[in-house]
Design an enzyme around this catalytic site. Structure first.
Site, PDB file in Angstrom:
ATOM      1  N   LEU A 142       0.828  -1.215   0.000  1.00 39.09           N
ATOM      2  CA  LEU A 142       0.000   0.000   0.000  1.00 39.09           C
ATOM      3  C   LEU A 142       0.855   1.254   0.000  1.00 39.09           C
ATOM      4  O   LEU A 142       1.786   1.399   0.786  1.00 39.09           O
ATOM      5  CB  LEU A 142      -0.917   0.000   1.225  1.00 39.09           C
ATOM      6  CG  LEU A 142      -1.849   1.198   1.376  1.00 39.09           C
ATOM      7  CD1 LEU A 142      -3.214   0.759   1.890  1.00 39.09           C
ATOM      8  CD2 LEU A 142      -1.268   2.243   2.342  1.00 39.09           C
ATOM      9  N   LEU A 143       0.516   2.156  -0.891  1.00 40.85           N
ATOM     10  CA  LEU A 143       1.105   3.504  -0.948  1.00 40.85           C
ATOM     11  C   LEU A 143       0.120   4.485  -0.371  1.00 40.85           C
ATOM     12  O   LEU A 143      -1.090   4.361  -0.582  1.00 40.85           O
ATOM     13  CB  LEU A 143       1.431   3.848  -2.400  1.00 40.85           C
ATOM     14  CG  LEU A 143       1.775   5.296  -2.786  1.00 40.85           C
ATOM     15  CD1 LEU A 143       2.656   5.303  -4.046  1.00 40.85           C
ATOM     16  CD2 LEU A 143       0.545   6.169  -3.039  1.00 40.85           C
ATOM     17  N   ASN A 144       0.628   5.493   0.394  1.00 40.19           N
ATOM     18  CA  ASN A 144      -0.235   6.640   0.688  1.00 40.19           C
ATOM     19  C   ASN A 144       0.544   7.946   0.550  1.00 40.19           C
ATOM     20  O   ASN A 144       1.072   8.217  -0.539  1.00 40.19           O
ATOM     21  CB  ASN A 144      -1.018   6.486   1.988  1.00 40.19           C
ATOM     22  CG  ASN A 144      -0.222   6.207   3.227  1.00 40.19           C
ATOM     23  OD1 ASN A 144       0.478   5.207   3.328  1.00 40.19           O
ATOM     24  ND2 ASN A 144      -0.340   7.075   4.214  1.00 40.19           N
ATOM     25  N   ASP A 145       0.670   8.768   1.552  1.00 41.09           N
ATOM     26  CA  ASP A 145       1.112  10.154   1.389  1.00 41.09           C
ATOM     27  C   ASP A 145       2.443  10.302   0.649  1.00 41.09           C
ATOM     28  O   ASP A 145       3.399   9.570   0.930  1.00 41.09           O
ATOM     29  CB  ASP A 145       1.304  10.815   2.754  1.00 41.09           C
ATOM     30  CG  ASP A 145       0.103  10.715   3.656  1.00 41.09           C
ATOM     31  OD1 ASP A 145      -0.889  10.085   3.267  1.00 41.09           O
ATOM     32  OD2 ASP A 145       0.164  11.256   4.769  1.00 41.09           O
TER      33      ASP A 145
ATOM     34  N   GLN B  60       4.781   7.106   1.627  1.00 39.62           N
ATOM     35  CA  GLN B  60       4.437   6.134   2.647  1.00 39.62           C
ATOM     36  C   GLN B  60       4.178   4.781   1.990  1.00 39.62           C
ATOM     37  O   GLN B  60       3.465   4.701   0.976  1.00 39.62           O
ATOM     38  CB  GLN B  60       3.187   6.586   3.388  1.00 39.62           C
ATOM     39  CG  GLN B  60       3.385   7.822   4.246  1.00 39.62           C
ATOM     40  CD  GLN B  60       4.054   7.485   5.563  1.00 39.62           C
ATOM     41  OE1 GLN B  60       3.420   7.043   6.504  1.00 39.62           O
ATOM     42  NE2 GLN B  60       5.360   7.680   5.620  1.00 39.62           N
TER      43      GLN B  60
ATOM     44  N   TYR C 143       6.152   7.826   9.907  1.00 37.85           N
ATOM     45  CA  TYR C 143       5.029   8.535   9.305  1.00 37.85           C
ATOM     46  C   TYR C 143       5.521   9.696   8.435  1.00 37.85           C
ATOM     47  O   TYR C 143       6.711   9.948   8.311  1.00 37.85           O
ATOM     48  CB  TYR C 143       4.075   9.024  10.396  1.00 37.85           C
ATOM     49  CG  TYR C 143       3.059   7.994  10.837  1.00 37.85           C
ATOM     50  CD1 TYR C 143       3.256   6.636  10.626  1.00 37.85           C
ATOM     51  CD2 TYR C 143       1.891   8.375  11.478  1.00 37.85           C
ATOM     52  CE1 TYR C 143       2.320   5.697  11.029  1.00 37.85           C
ATOM     53  CE2 TYR C 143       0.940   7.442  11.885  1.00 37.85           C
ATOM     54  CZ  TYR C 143       1.167   6.111  11.657  1.00 37.85           C
ATOM     55  OH  TYR C 143       0.237   5.179  12.051  1.00 37.85           O
TER      56      TYR C 143
ATOM     57  N   ARG D 257       1.770  15.065  13.923  1.00 39.75           N
ATOM     58  CA  ARG D 257       2.574  14.428  12.873  1.00 39.75           C
ATOM     59  C   ARG D 257       2.737  15.324  11.643  1.00 39.75           C
ATOM     60  O   ARG D 257       2.201  16.401  11.561  1.00 39.75           O
ATOM     61  CB  ARG D 257       1.946  13.103  12.456  1.00 39.75           C
ATOM     62  CG  ARG D 257       0.472  13.146  12.100  1.00 39.75           C
ATOM     63  CD  ARG D 257      -0.027  11.745  11.772  1.00 39.75           C
ATOM     64  NE  ARG D 257      -1.475  11.676  11.601  1.00 39.75           N
ATOM     65  CZ  ARG D 257      -2.330  11.321  12.547  1.00 39.75           C
ATOM     66  NH1 ARG D 257      -1.891  11.010  13.757  1.00 39.75           N
ATOM     67  NH2 ARG D 257      -3.636  11.269  12.304  1.00 39.75           N
ATOM     68  N   ASP D 258       3.519  14.809  10.705  1.00 40.01           N
ATOM     69  CA  ASP D 258       3.675  15.355   9.354  1.00 40.01           C
ATOM     70  C   ASP D 258       4.432  16.693   9.331  1.00 40.01           C
ATOM     71  O   ASP D 258       3.902  17.720   8.897  1.00 40.01           O
ATOM     72  CB  ASP D 258       2.311  15.534   8.673  1.00 40.01           C
ATOM     73  CG  ASP D 258       1.411  14.327   8.801  1.00 40.01           C
ATOM     74  OD1 ASP D 258       1.941  13.213   8.854  1.00 40.01           O
ATOM     75  OD2 ASP D 258       0.170  14.502   8.858  1.00 40.01           O
TER      76      ASP D 258
ATOM     77  N   GLU E 153      -4.205  17.261   9.250  1.00 37.23           N
ATOM     78  CA  GLU E 153      -3.030  16.512   8.834  1.00 37.23           C
ATOM     79  C   GLU E 153      -2.267  17.237   7.723  1.00 37.23           C
ATOM     80  O   GLU E 153      -2.799  18.107   7.040  1.00 37.23           O
ATOM     81  CB  GLU E 153      -3.438  15.117   8.321  1.00 37.23           C
ATOM     82  CG  GLU E 153      -3.947  14.186   9.400  1.00 37.23           C
ATOM     83  CD  GLU E 153      -4.022  12.757   8.920  1.00 37.23           C
ATOM     84  OE1 GLU E 153      -3.507  11.870   9.632  1.00 37.23           O
ATOM     85  OE2 GLU E 153      -4.589  12.510   7.829  1.00 37.23           O
TER      86      GLU E 153
END
Length: 491
Positions: free
Chosen positions: A45-48, A64, A107, A169-170, A224
Protein backbone atom coordinates in the site's frame (compact mmCIF):
# COMPACT_ATOMS: atom_id res chain seq x y z
CA UNK A 1 9.54 1.19 29.66
CA UNK A 2 5.89 0.75 28.67
CA UNK A 3 5.26 -2.44 26.71
CA UNK A 4 4.81 -1.76 23.02
CA UNK A 5 1.51 -2.66 21.37
CA UNK A 6 1.77 -5.60 18.95
CA UNK A 7 -0.21 -6.58 15.89
CA UNK A 8 1.11 -8.69 12.99
CA UNK A 9 0.86 -5.71 10.65
CA UNK A 10 3.58 -3.91 12.65
CA UNK A 11 6.39 -5.76 10.93
CA UNK A 12 9.21 -4.16 8.93
CA UNK A 13 10.44 -5.25 5.53
CA UNK A 14 13.50 -6.70 7.28
CA UNK A 15 11.24 -9.26 8.94
CA UNK A 16 9.92 -10.74 5.71
CA UNK A 17 9.92 -14.51 5.42
CA UNK A 18 11.97 -16.18 2.71
CA UNK A 19 10.31 -15.63 -0.67
CA UNK A 20 7.49 -13.52 0.81
CA UNK A 21 8.34 -10.25 -0.92
CA UNK A 22 8.96 -11.94 -4.26
CA UNK A 23 5.56 -13.61 -4.01
CA UNK A 24 3.89 -10.27 -3.28
CA UNK A 25 5.65 -8.64 -6.25
CA UNK A 26 4.63 -11.45 -8.60
CA UNK A 27 1.03 -11.33 -7.41
CA UNK A 28 0.60 -7.64 -8.19
CA UNK A 29 2.92 -7.17 -11.19
CA UNK A 30 0.43 -7.78 -13.99
CA UNK A 31 -2.76 -6.51 -12.41
CA UNK A 32 -4.73 -4.93 -15.27
CA UNK A 33 -5.21 -1.77 -13.15
CA UNK A 34 -1.49 -1.13 -12.53
CA UNK A 35 -0.57 2.35 -13.84
CA UNK A 36 2.26 2.83 -16.32
CA UNK A 37 3.15 6.52 -15.85
CA UNK A 38 1.91 7.27 -12.33
CA UNK A 39 4.11 6.51 -9.32
CA UNK A 40 2.70 3.41 -7.63
CA UNK A 41 3.96 0.62 -5.35
CA UNK A 42 5.36 -2.55 -6.84
CA UNK A 43 3.31 -4.28 -4.14
CA UNK A 44 1.70 -3.29 -0.85
CA UNK A 45 0.00 0.00 0.00
CA UNK A 46 1.11 3.50 -0.95
CA UNK A 47 -0.24 6.64 0.69
CA UNK A 48 1.11 10.15 1.39
CA UNK A 49 3.86 11.70 -0.77
CA UNK A 50 6.85 12.62 1.44
CA UNK A 51 10.12 14.53 1.26
CA UNK A 52 9.65 15.96 -2.24
CA UNK A 53 12.78 17.69 -3.48
CA UNK A 54 14.99 18.77 -6.35
CA UNK A 55 18.41 17.84 -4.99
CA UNK A 56 21.77 17.57 -6.72
CA UNK A 57 20.37 17.27 -10.21
CA UNK A 58 17.50 14.87 -9.53
CA UNK A 59 13.89 14.99 -8.46
CA UNK A 60 13.29 12.87 -5.37
CA UNK A 61 9.88 11.53 -4.40
CA UNK A 62 9.39 9.52 -1.24
CA UNK A 63 6.07 8.05 -0.19
CA UNK A 64 4.44 6.13 2.65
CA UNK A 65 4.60 2.41 1.99
CA UNK A 66 3.41 -0.74 3.74
CA UNK A 67 4.83 -3.81 1.99
CA UNK A 68 2.70 -6.73 3.16
CA UNK A 69 -0.70 -6.01 1.67
CA UNK A 70 -3.30 -3.46 0.64
CA UNK A 71 -3.98 -2.14 4.13
CA UNK A 72 -2.38 0.27 6.59
CA UNK A 73 0.37 -1.24 8.72
CA UNK A 74 4.03 -0.54 9.51
CA UNK A 75 4.83 2.49 7.33
CA UNK A 76 8.20 2.80 5.60
CA UNK A 77 9.45 5.53 3.28
CA UNK A 78 9.80 4.24 -0.28
CA UNK A 79 11.93 6.23 -2.73
CA UNK A 80 11.95 6.97 -6.46
CA UNK A 81 13.91 9.60 -8.36
CA UNK A 82 14.08 11.15 -11.82
CA UNK A 83 16.20 13.47 -13.93
CA UNK A 84 13.21 14.80 -15.84
CA UNK A 85 10.12 14.40 -13.61
CA UNK A 86 8.67 11.91 -16.09
CA UNK A 87 10.76 8.71 -16.05
CA UNK A 88 11.39 7.39 -12.55
CA UNK A 89 13.90 4.94 -11.10
CA UNK A 90 13.07 2.88 -8.03
CA UNK A 91 15.52 2.85 -5.10
CA UNK A 92 15.88 0.72 -1.96
CA UNK A 93 13.65 1.67 0.96
CA UNK A 94 14.76 5.05 2.33
CA UNK A 95 13.49 4.76 5.92
CA UNK A 96 12.77 1.50 7.69
CA UNK A 97 11.26 1.94 11.19
CA UNK A 98 13.55 -0.22 13.34
CA UNK A 99 14.20 2.17 16.23
CA UNK A 100 12.27 2.46 19.48
CA UNK A 101 11.20 6.03 18.68
CA UNK A 102 9.46 4.82 15.49
CA UNK A 103 8.31 1.41 16.70
CA UNK A 104 4.98 1.58 14.85
CA UNK A 105 5.99 3.34 11.67
CA UNK A 106 7.89 6.15 9.99
CA UNK A 107 5.03 8.53 9.31
CA UNK A 108 4.87 11.40 6.82
CA UNK A 109 7.06 14.46 6.58
CA UNK A 110 8.86 16.84 4.25
CA UNK A 111 12.40 17.71 3.21
CA UNK A 112 14.66 20.75 3.29
CA UNK A 113 18.11 21.19 1.84
CA UNK A 114 20.57 22.32 4.52
CA UNK A 115 24.04 22.94 3.16
CA UNK A 116 24.96 20.04 0.89
CA UNK A 117 22.56 17.60 2.53
CA UNK A 118 18.86 16.92 2.23
CA UNK A 119 17.13 16.77 5.61
CA UNK A 120 14.18 14.36 5.65
CA UNK A 121 11.90 15.22 8.56
CA UNK A 122 9.33 12.61 9.58
CA UNK A 123 7.19 11.47 12.50
CA UNK A 124 8.06 8.38 14.50
CA UNK A 125 4.85 6.68 15.50
CA UNK A 126 4.60 4.72 18.77
CA UNK A 127 1.52 2.81 19.94
CA UNK A 128 0.85 1.41 23.42
CA UNK A 129 -2.57 -0.09 22.66
CA UNK A 130 -5.32 0.44 20.09
CA UNK A 131 -5.93 3.99 21.35
CA UNK A 132 -2.89 5.21 23.31
CA UNK A 133 -0.04 6.52 21.22
CA UNK A 134 2.85 8.95 21.15
CA UNK A 135 4.64 10.81 18.39
CA UNK A 136 8.28 11.85 17.96
CA UNK A 137 9.67 14.13 15.28
CA UNK A 138 12.70 12.59 13.62
CA UNK A 139 15.35 13.23 10.99
CA UNK A 140 17.05 11.23 8.26
CA UNK A 141 19.79 12.82 6.16
CA UNK A 142 20.62 12.17 2.50
CA UNK A 143 24.08 13.14 1.27
CA UNK A 144 25.20 14.15 -2.22
CA UNK A 145 25.77 10.52 -3.16
CA UNK A 146 22.17 9.64 -2.31
CA UNK A 147 23.07 7.73 0.85
CA UNK A 148 20.55 8.04 3.67
CA UNK A 149 21.26 7.76 7.40
CA UNK A 150 19.16 8.46 10.46
CA UNK A 151 20.30 11.33 12.66
CA UNK A 152 22.26 9.92 15.58
CA UNK A 153 20.47 12.15 18.12
CA UNK A 154 16.92 11.22 17.12
CA UNK A 155 14.29 12.05 18.03
CA UNK A 156 14.59 15.77 17.37
CA UNK A 157 11.41 16.31 19.36
CA UNK A 158 10.35 13.73 21.90
CA UNK A 159 6.63 13.38 22.55
CA UNK A 160 3.92 16.00 22.14
CA UNK A 161 3.35 19.33 23.92
CA UNK A 162 0.84 19.72 26.71
CA UNK A 163 -2.74 20.16 25.54
CA UNK A 164 -2.49 17.82 22.53
CA UNK A 165 -3.12 14.12 21.97
CA UNK A 166 -0.64 11.66 20.48
CA UNK A 167 -1.96 12.63 17.04
CA UNK A 168 0.82 15.10 16.18
CA UNK A 169 2.57 14.43 12.87
CA UNK A 170 3.68 15.35 9.35
CA UNK A 171 6.43 17.97 9.85
CA UNK A 172 6.80 20.74 7.27
CA UNK A 173 10.03 22.72 7.82
CA UNK A 174 11.03 26.04 6.28
CA UNK A 175 13.50 28.81 7.03
CA UNK A 176 12.61 32.48 7.51
CA UNK A 177 14.98 35.28 8.56
CA UNK A 178 17.60 32.87 9.82
CA UNK A 179 15.19 30.78 11.93
CA UNK A 180 13.79 27.37 11.06
CA UNK A 181 10.13 26.64 11.70
CA UNK A 182 8.33 23.31 11.81
CA UNK A 183 4.59 23.07 11.20
CA UNK A 184 2.86 19.97 12.52
CA UNK A 185 -0.66 18.67 12.09
CA UNK A 186 -2.20 18.16 15.52
CA UNK A 187 -5.22 17.23 17.56
CA UNK A 188 -6.07 19.15 20.71
CA UNK A 189 -7.13 17.23 23.82
CA UNK A 190 -10.70 18.36 23.14
CA UNK A 191 -10.51 16.39 19.84
CA UNK A 192 -10.32 19.35 17.48
CA UNK A 193 -7.76 19.97 14.76
CA UNK A 194 -4.89 22.47 14.80
CA UNK A 195 -1.44 23.30 13.46
CA UNK A 196 1.35 23.72 15.98
CA UNK A 197 4.78 25.29 15.50
CA UNK A 198 8.32 24.58 16.69
CA UNK A 199 11.36 26.75 16.03
CA UNK A 200 15.10 26.10 15.74
CA UNK A 201 18.31 28.03 15.05
CA UNK A 202 19.89 25.15 13.10
CA UNK A 203 17.13 22.70 12.05
CA UNK A 204 18.43 20.26 14.70
CA UNK A 205 17.60 21.72 18.11
CA UNK A 206 13.89 22.50 18.44
CA UNK A 207 11.66 24.21 20.98
CA UNK A 208 7.88 24.51 21.10
CA UNK A 209 6.72 27.90 19.83
CA UNK A 210 2.93 27.66 20.01
CA UNK A 211 -0.23 27.05 18.02
CA UNK A 212 -0.77 28.75 14.68
CA UNK A 213 -3.89 30.92 14.63
CA UNK A 214 -5.78 30.30 11.37
CA UNK A 215 -9.01 32.28 10.99
CA UNK A 216 -10.92 29.69 9.03
CA UNK A 217 -14.42 28.29 9.48
CA UNK A 218 -13.27 24.67 9.52
CA UNK A 219 -12.48 22.62 12.56
CA UNK A 220 -12.72 18.84 12.34
CA UNK A 221 -11.11 16.42 14.77
CA UNK A 222 -7.60 16.42 13.23
CA UNK A 223 -5.58 18.54 10.80
CA UNK A 224 -3.03 16.51 8.83
CA UNK A 225 -0.19 17.18 6.41
CA UNK A 226 0.36 20.95 6.64
CA UNK A 227 2.19 22.56 3.74
CA UNK A 228 3.24 26.19 3.48
CA UNK A 229 4.74 28.19 0.62
CA UNK A 230 4.83 31.64 -0.91
CA UNK A 231 3.84 32.07 -4.55
CA UNK A 232 4.15 35.36 -6.38
CA UNK A 233 3.83 37.43 -3.22
CA UNK A 234 0.97 35.51 -1.64
CA UNK A 235 1.20 32.99 1.21
CA UNK A 236 -0.56 29.65 0.96
CA UNK A 237 -1.34 27.09 3.63
CA UNK A 238 -2.50 23.62 2.58
CA UNK A 239 -3.77 21.08 5.07
CA UNK A 240 -6.10 18.08 5.28
CA UNK A 241 -8.79 18.48 7.97
CA UNK A 242 -10.50 15.27 9.04
CA UNK A 243 -14.09 15.22 10.22
CA UNK A 244 -15.61 18.17 8.36
CA UNK A 245 -19.13 18.06 6.94
CA UNK A 246 -20.11 18.46 3.27
CA UNK A 247 -21.01 22.00 2.23
CA UNK A 248 -22.54 22.66 -1.18
CA UNK A 249 -20.13 21.32 -3.79
CA UNK A 250 -17.33 20.90 -1.23
CA UNK A 251 -15.97 18.27 1.17
CA UNK A 252 -17.85 15.18 0.02
CA UNK A 253 -15.03 12.68 0.54
CA UNK A 254 -14.37 10.79 3.73
CA UNK A 255 -11.31 13.06 4.17
CA UNK A 256 -10.66 16.32 2.32
CA UNK A 257 -7.93 18.85 1.54
CA UNK A 258 -8.12 22.65 1.52
CA UNK A 259 -5.82 25.54 0.72
CA UNK A 260 -5.97 28.98 2.29
CA UNK A 261 -4.59 32.13 0.66
CA UNK A 262 -3.47 34.94 2.92
CA UNK A 263 -0.55 36.26 4.93
CA UNK A 264 1.67 34.35 7.34
CA UNK A 265 3.21 36.16 10.31
CA UNK A 266 5.10 33.27 11.81
CA UNK A 267 6.63 35.31 14.63
CA UNK A 268 3.14 36.20 15.83
CA UNK A 269 1.82 32.71 15.07
CA UNK A 270 -0.85 34.06 12.75
CA UNK A 271 -2.05 33.05 9.31
CA UNK A 272 -4.52 35.67 8.16
CA UNK A 273 -6.86 33.93 5.72
CA UNK A 274 -8.30 35.93 2.85
CA UNK A 275 -10.13 33.02 1.23
CA UNK A 276 -9.98 29.25 1.19
CA UNK A 277 -11.06 26.48 -1.16
CA UNK A 278 -11.05 22.74 -1.62
CA UNK A 279 -7.89 21.88 -3.53
CA UNK A 280 -9.16 18.97 -5.64
CA UNK A 281 -12.81 18.22 -6.42
CA UNK A 282 -12.46 14.54 -7.26
CA UNK A 283 -13.18 11.40 -5.27
CA UNK A 284 -9.61 10.35 -4.48
CA UNK A 285 -7.21 13.07 -3.37
CA UNK A 286 -5.54 13.62 -0.03
CA UNK A 287 -2.37 14.63 1.84
CA UNK A 288 -0.66 16.66 -0.93
CA UNK A 289 2.81 18.11 -0.62
CA UNK A 290 4.55 20.79 -2.69
CA UNK A 291 8.14 21.71 -3.46
CA UNK A 292 10.04 24.20 -5.57
CA UNK A 293 12.15 23.29 -8.59
CA UNK A 294 13.39 25.40 -11.51
CA UNK A 295 11.46 28.38 -10.20
CA UNK A 296 8.16 26.49 -10.20
CA UNK A 297 5.94 25.31 -7.37
CA UNK A 298 5.13 21.64 -7.98
CA UNK A 299 2.74 19.37 -6.11
CA UNK A 300 1.95 15.67 -5.70
CA UNK A 301 -1.06 14.24 -3.92
CA UNK A 302 -2.07 10.80 -2.74
CA UNK A 303 -4.62 9.44 -5.22
CA UNK A 304 -6.52 7.45 -2.64
CA UNK A 305 -8.41 7.65 0.61
CA UNK A 306 -8.01 6.01 3.98
CA UNK A 307 -9.81 2.92 5.24
CA UNK A 308 -11.62 2.15 1.97
CA UNK A 309 -11.47 -1.11 0.02
CA UNK A 310 -10.28 -1.02 -3.61
CA UNK A 311 -10.57 -3.71 -6.30
CA UNK A 312 -6.77 -4.01 -6.40
CA UNK A 313 -6.70 -5.18 -2.77
CA UNK A 314 -7.06 -8.82 -3.84
CA UNK A 315 -3.74 -8.56 -5.66
CA UNK A 316 -2.00 -7.10 -2.59
CA UNK A 317 -1.43 -3.55 -3.78
CA UNK A 318 -3.28 -0.25 -3.47
CA UNK A 319 -3.14 3.38 -4.58
CA UNK A 320 -0.82 5.66 -6.53
CA UNK A 321 0.32 9.28 -6.49
CA UNK A 322 -1.15 11.94 -8.71
CA UNK A 323 0.90 13.26 -11.58
CA UNK A 324 3.20 16.17 -10.75
CA UNK A 325 1.25 19.41 -11.00
CA UNK A 326 2.48 22.95 -11.39
CA UNK A 327 0.72 25.46 -9.15
CA UNK A 328 -0.05 28.83 -10.73
CA UNK A 329 -1.49 31.83 -8.95
CA UNK A 330 -4.55 33.61 -10.36
CA UNK A 331 -5.61 36.27 -7.89
CA UNK A 332 -5.85 34.36 -4.63
CA UNK A 333 -6.77 31.13 -6.38
CA UNK A 334 -4.41 28.26 -7.13
CA UNK A 335 -4.62 26.70 -10.57
CA UNK A 336 -3.18 23.20 -11.00
CA UNK A 337 -1.76 22.11 -14.33
CA UNK A 338 0.02 18.93 -15.40
CA UNK A 339 3.76 19.53 -15.21
CA UNK A 340 5.40 20.31 -18.57
CA UNK A 341 7.64 17.27 -18.14
CA UNK A 342 4.72 14.95 -18.93
CA UNK A 343 5.11 15.86 -22.61
CA UNK A 344 8.17 13.57 -22.55
CA UNK A 345 5.82 10.62 -22.08
CA UNK A 346 3.35 11.65 -24.75
CA UNK A 347 3.32 9.24 -27.69
CA UNK A 348 1.49 8.97 -30.98
CA UNK A 349 -1.70 10.74 -31.95
CA UNK A 350 -4.51 8.20 -31.62
CA UNK A 351 -7.50 10.28 -32.67
CA UNK A 352 -8.33 13.85 -33.57
CA UNK A 353 -11.27 15.70 -34.95
CA UNK A 354 -14.10 18.10 -34.33
CA UNK A 355 -17.66 17.43 -33.31
CA UNK A 356 -20.66 19.65 -33.90
CA UNK A 357 -24.38 19.01 -33.97
CA UNK A 358 -25.17 15.39 -33.18
CA UNK A 359 -21.69 14.67 -31.87
CA UNK A 360 -18.95 12.30 -32.88
CA UNK A 361 -17.16 9.41 -31.25
CA UNK A 362 -13.38 9.08 -31.02
CA UNK A 363 -12.68 5.34 -31.05
CA UNK A 364 -9.76 3.74 -29.23
CA UNK A 365 -8.93 0.04 -29.02
CA UNK A 366 -8.69 -1.90 -25.78
CA UNK A 367 -4.96 -1.25 -25.42
CA UNK A 368 -4.75 2.47 -26.19
CA UNK A 369 -7.87 3.21 -24.14
CA UNK A 370 -5.97 2.31 -20.96
CA UNK A 371 -3.29 5.04 -20.98
CA UNK A 372 -3.85 8.26 -22.89
CA UNK A 373 -3.99 12.04 -22.80
CA UNK A 374 -7.02 13.81 -24.23
CA UNK A 375 -7.08 17.53 -25.02
CA UNK A 376 -10.57 18.91 -25.62
CA UNK A 377 -11.53 22.50 -26.43
CA UNK A 378 -15.03 23.86 -26.91
CA UNK A 379 -16.85 27.06 -27.68
CA UNK A 380 -19.01 26.28 -24.62
CA UNK A 381 -22.31 27.40 -26.18
CA UNK A 382 -24.21 24.23 -25.29
CA UNK A 383 -24.20 21.16 -23.08
CA UNK A 384 -21.55 18.56 -23.78
CA UNK A 385 -20.34 15.23 -22.43
CA UNK A 386 -17.23 13.07 -22.54
CA UNK A 387 -17.56 9.35 -21.93
CA UNK A 388 -14.43 7.51 -20.76
CA UNK A 389 -14.01 3.71 -20.51
CA UNK A 390 -17.21 3.29 -22.51
CA UNK A 391 -18.09 -0.31 -23.29
CA UNK A 392 -21.26 -2.37 -23.54
CA UNK A 393 -21.46 -2.58 -19.75
CA UNK A 394 -20.08 0.63 -18.28
CA UNK A 395 -18.89 4.19 -18.69
CA UNK A 396 -17.43 7.12 -16.75
CA UNK A 397 -18.92 10.48 -17.65
CA UNK A 398 -17.73 14.09 -17.62
CA UNK A 399 -20.66 16.35 -18.46
CA UNK A 400 -21.15 20.08 -18.73
CA UNK A 401 -24.42 21.92 -18.11
CA UNK A 402 -24.15 25.15 -20.10
CA UNK A 403 -27.01 26.99 -18.39
CA UNK A 404 -25.74 26.19 -14.89
CA UNK A 405 -22.05 26.50 -15.93
CA UNK A 406 -21.49 23.28 -14.03
CA UNK A 407 -19.06 20.42 -14.69
CA UNK A 408 -19.94 17.04 -13.19
CA UNK A 409 -17.91 13.84 -13.09
CA UNK A 410 -19.96 10.70 -12.61
CA UNK A 411 -18.64 7.19 -11.96
CA UNK A 412 -22.00 5.60 -11.15
CA UNK A 413 -21.92 3.87 -14.53
CA UNK A 414 -18.87 1.79 -13.60
CA UNK A 415 -19.12 -1.81 -12.42
CA UNK A 416 -16.55 -1.31 -9.66
CA UNK A 417 -17.67 1.75 -7.69
CA UNK A 418 -15.39 2.67 -4.81
CA UNK A 419 -16.62 4.54 -1.74
CA UNK A 420 -20.22 4.70 -3.03
CA UNK A 421 -21.47 5.70 0.42
CA UNK A 422 -19.92 9.12 -0.19
CA UNK A 423 -21.65 9.58 -3.54
CA UNK A 424 -20.80 8.81 -7.16
CA UNK A 425 -20.73 12.34 -8.56
CA UNK A 426 -18.64 15.45 -7.93
CA UNK A 427 -19.36 18.86 -9.41
CA UNK A 428 -17.98 22.38 -9.80
CA UNK A 429 -19.69 25.56 -10.96
CA UNK A 430 -17.33 27.48 -13.24
CA UNK A 431 -16.99 31.24 -13.15
CA UNK A 432 -17.11 31.89 -16.91
CA UNK A 433 -18.24 28.67 -18.50
CA UNK A 434 -16.27 25.84 -20.07
CA UNK A 435 -13.47 26.32 -22.58
CA UNK A 436 -11.22 23.26 -22.28
CA UNK A 437 -10.80 19.90 -20.58
CA UNK A 438 -7.58 17.92 -20.31
CA UNK A 439 -7.86 14.27 -19.25
CA UNK A 440 -4.97 11.99 -18.33
CA UNK A 441 -6.00 8.33 -18.00
CA UNK A 442 -3.67 5.63 -16.67
CA UNK A 443 -5.40 2.25 -16.30
CA UNK A 444 -7.10 2.93 -12.94
CA UNK A 445 -6.84 6.68 -12.54
CA UNK A 446 -8.24 9.67 -14.41
CA UNK A 447 -7.00 13.18 -13.67
CA UNK A 448 -9.26 15.84 -15.15
CA UNK A 449 -8.14 19.46 -15.51
CA UNK A 450 -10.84 21.98 -16.44
CA UNK A 451 -10.08 25.41 -17.92
CA UNK A 452 -6.34 25.21 -17.36
CA UNK A 453 -6.69 24.04 -13.77
CA UNK A 454 -9.61 26.19 -12.59
CA UNK A 455 -11.08 22.91 -11.37
CA UNK A 456 -9.36 19.54 -10.98
CA UNK A 457 -10.86 16.10 -10.37
CA UNK A 458 -8.73 13.14 -9.27
CA UNK A 459 -10.69 9.92 -9.76
CA UNK A 460 -9.74 6.27 -9.31
CA UNK A 461 -11.61 4.19 -11.87
CA UNK A 462 -11.44 0.41 -12.28
CA UNK A 463 -12.81 -0.53 -15.72
CA UNK A 464 -13.61 -4.04 -16.87
CA UNK A 465 -11.26 -5.66 -19.36
CA UNK A 466 -13.54 -4.96 -22.33
CA UNK A 467 -13.27 -3.15 -25.64
CA UNK A 468 -13.52 0.56 -24.85
CA UNK A 469 -13.95 3.88 -26.57
CA UNK A 470 -13.96 7.57 -25.78
CA UNK A 471 -17.14 9.33 -26.86
CA UNK A 472 -17.56 13.12 -27.13
CA UNK A 473 -20.99 14.63 -27.67
CA UNK A 474 -21.61 18.35 -28.11
CA UNK A 475 -23.98 20.69 -29.91
CA UNK A 476 -21.27 23.35 -30.17
CA UNK A 477 -17.92 23.11 -31.88
CA UNK A 478 -15.60 20.87 -29.90
CA UNK A 479 -12.10 19.92 -31.00
CA UNK A 480 -10.22 16.96 -29.61
CA UNK A 481 -6.87 15.26 -29.82
CA UNK A 482 -6.06 12.01 -28.04
CA UNK A 483 -2.48 10.80 -27.56
CA UNK A 484 -0.96 7.61 -26.19
CA UNK A 485 1.22 7.79 -23.08
CA UNK A 486 4.44 5.84 -22.53
CA UNK A 487 5.61 3.99 -19.45
CA UNK A 488 7.35 6.22 -16.90
CA UNK A 489 8.00 3.78 -14.05
CA UNK A 490 8.58 0.04 -13.76
CA UNK A 491 5.89 -2.37 -12.66
Amino acid sequence: MTTRYFEPKYRTILEAKEGELEALANKSAYDLWKPVYHIHPQYGLLNDPNGLAWFKGRYHVFYQWYPYGAYHGMKHWAHVSSENLAEFERHPVAITPVEDYESHGAYSGASLQVGDELYLFYTGNVKYDKEARDAHQCLAIMNEAGEIRKYEKNPLIEGVPEGYTGHVRDPKVFEQNGTYYMLLGAQRENKTGAIIVYQSPDALNWSFYGELSVNIDLEGYMWECPDYFELEGKDYLIFSPQGIDPSGENYHNVFNTVYAAGTLNIEKLQFEVEEYHELDKGFDFYAPQSFEADGKRLLYGWAGVGEVNFPTDENAWAHCLTLPRELVRKGNRLLQRPADSLSLLQGELLAEGSTQGAGQEALLDNTTAKAFRALISTTSTSDMSVQLFESENEHFEIRYDHDAKKVTVDRSGMTHVVEAAFGTTREVTLENGLSEIEVLVDHSIAEIFVNGGEAVFTCRVFPLNEEKKVAITSNSKTNYGIYSMKRGISR
